[in-house]
Write an enzyme that holds these catalytic residues in place. Sequence first.
Site, PDB file in Angstrom:
ATOM      1  N   GLY A  91       0.830  -1.199   0.000  1.00 17.22           N
ATOM      2  CA  GLY A  91       0.000   0.000   0.000  1.00 17.22           C
ATOM      3  C   GLY A  91       0.861   1.243   0.000  1.00 17.22           C
ATOM      4  N   GLY A  93       0.821   5.631   1.061  1.00 14.70           N
ATOM      5  CA  GLY A  93       0.178   6.774   1.692  1.00 14.70           C
ATOM      6  C   GLY A  93       0.880   8.051   1.322  1.00 14.70           C
ATOM      7  N   GLY A  94       0.508   9.137   1.996  1.00 21.09           N
ATOM      8  CA  GLY A  94       1.074  10.429   1.662  1.00 21.09           C
ATOM      9  C   GLY A  94       2.546  10.552   2.006  1.00 21.09           C
ATOM     10  CB  VAL A  98       3.135  -0.435   3.776  1.00 20.46           C
ATOM     11  CG1 VAL A  98       3.292  -1.692   4.623  1.00 20.46           C
ATOM     12  CG2 VAL A  98       2.888   0.770   4.662  1.00 20.46           C
ATOM     13  CE  LYS A 113       3.613   4.447   7.422  1.00 15.00           C
ATOM     14  NZ  LYS A 113       2.607   4.768   8.461  1.00 15.00           N
ATOM     15  CG  ASP A 207      -6.184   9.246  12.347  1.00 15.66           C
ATOM     16  OD1 ASP A 207      -7.340   9.682  12.139  1.00 15.66           O
ATOM     17  OD2 ASP A 207      -5.389   8.987  11.437  1.00 15.66           O
TER      18      ASP A 207
END
Length: 466
Positions: A91, A93-94, A98, A113, A207
Site C-alpha cells: 500500500g 500513503g502520503g 508499505v 514501512k 486517529d
Amino acid sequence: MPETPTPETDRDEAFLRELLLRGWITGDQAAEVRRLKAAADDLHQDVSLDEILVKKSFLAPDRVAVARRDVAARIGQALRIGKYEILQRLGEGGAGIVYRAYQTALGREVALKVLSRRREGEEEYLERFLREAKVAVTLNHVNIVRGLDFGYADGYHYFAMELVEGESLLALVKREGRLTERKAIDVALQMVRALEHAQKFQIVHRDIKPENILMTRSGTAKLADLGLARPTLEGAGAADGAGRPMGTALYVAPEAIRREGTIDYRADIYSLGATLFQMLTGRPPYSGQTVQEIVRAHLSAPIPNPREFAMDLSTGAAAVVGKMLAKDPGERYQTLEQLDEDLASVLEGRPPVNTIMLGRRSVATAPFIDGPLEPGAKRPSPAPSSPARRRAATAAVVVLSLGVVGAGAFVVLRKKPEPPPPPHPVAVGPVDPGAGKGTDAESLRAAREEGAKKALAEAEEAGKAK
C-alpha cells in the site's frame, strides 16, 4: 511533478539502464516508459514497468521475464533495505509505501514501512514517522499492530512491524454493508482493550477510524497507524504542526476540532463511537458535501440514532453509541473501564450498567434525531406510536440511584395525566440485602440488572392496567 524515489523506482531505474546497455530498448523508449510510469503513479494506478514495456510492444512478455531474471543477477539479486528483502508493495500513503518484506536473519515476513525521500526533508513527516515507530515498539498487545524495528539503511528511513494477513475494517464494512451487532460490539471491545493498554503509557491514539483497524482472518482486530499518537503528558493539543485538527473528519471529536487544550482518551472514545456507528449501520454518523459540513455536524448537530438506520439493533447498543458520541467529553464515558464493562454487557445480552436506561430509551439517546443527517435532507416524521406504547411512555420513568457501600435501586415513578398529587412510587426494586455488605463488582452489577428488569416489568404492568 518530479518522481519520488522509492525502493521500486530505484530497482526499475537499474532495470532500464541494464536494458539500455544491452541494446534491448532505445533511449526514446526508456523515456516513454518513465513518463507513463510516473503518470500511472500520480493517478495511484498500480501499473508495473514490465506491463508498460509489453503494452507498448517494446519487449515481448517472455523476453521481459528473461531480462528481469538476468538483470536481477547482474544488479545483486533482490532489492534490500538493511536486513530486509523487499518482496511486494502492499500500500501507499502520503508519506511513503508499505512493503511485504523478508527478514533473512530471523526467517520471517514483515510489513516494512518506508518513508518517501520526498518527505525526508519535511520535519513534520519525519517526526510523525519516527514517533509512530517508537510508540509501536513500546506497545505490546494482541489488539495493536506490533512494532519490531526501525532505523535508517541504504538511504531510507524504515519501520518494520508485524505482517497482518487480512483486510482493514473499512474494507470489511464496505464489503458486508454493515456488521452484525455482535461482531461490531466485539470489534469495538477489542479496540477498547487496545486503548486501555496504550493508556498505561499515557498514549492517546487521536486517529481512530475503520481504515486504521486491521482485521485478521481469525477475527482479531488490530489497531494500526500510530503516527498521530502522543503521550498526554506532553500536553499536546488537538492540532498538528500546521494548525490542522488531527483525526479524519468523519470520526474526529468536537474538542479536537475546537483545539481545546490537551486531548485525552475521551477523544478516542468519541472516534471509536463514530466507528462503531458505522459498523452497526454501514454509514458514519455524519456526512456532508464538504469537510466543513461534516465538521459543523460534529460540533452542533444532534446525535443520530443508529436504530433509525438499523431497526434490529438493541437499545443497549444504541445507548452505548449515544454516550460515546456525546459532544461534551464530560458526558461521555469517563473511563475506558466503564466503556469496556458496558460493551461486554451488551455483547452478553445484558443491559449496559453505566448508561441509565429509560424504558426503551436511554439518557444517552436523548439528543438522538429521527433520521439521517444529510445536507438539505428532510427528517422523516416520527411513526405514530400505539396507545399502549404512549401509556407506557408516560407511565414510567426509571431512575438509577447509587447507594452507599455499593447498594442501589431502580425507582419507578407514576405520572398521572390530570393534576396529580405528588408522584408516588409504584414499585421499588431494591437490591438483594446481602449485596450491600460487600464490594464485589459482579454482585453490584447483578443487583443493578435485577433491579432494572424488575422495575421495567412492573412499569409495563402498570401501563397495561391503565
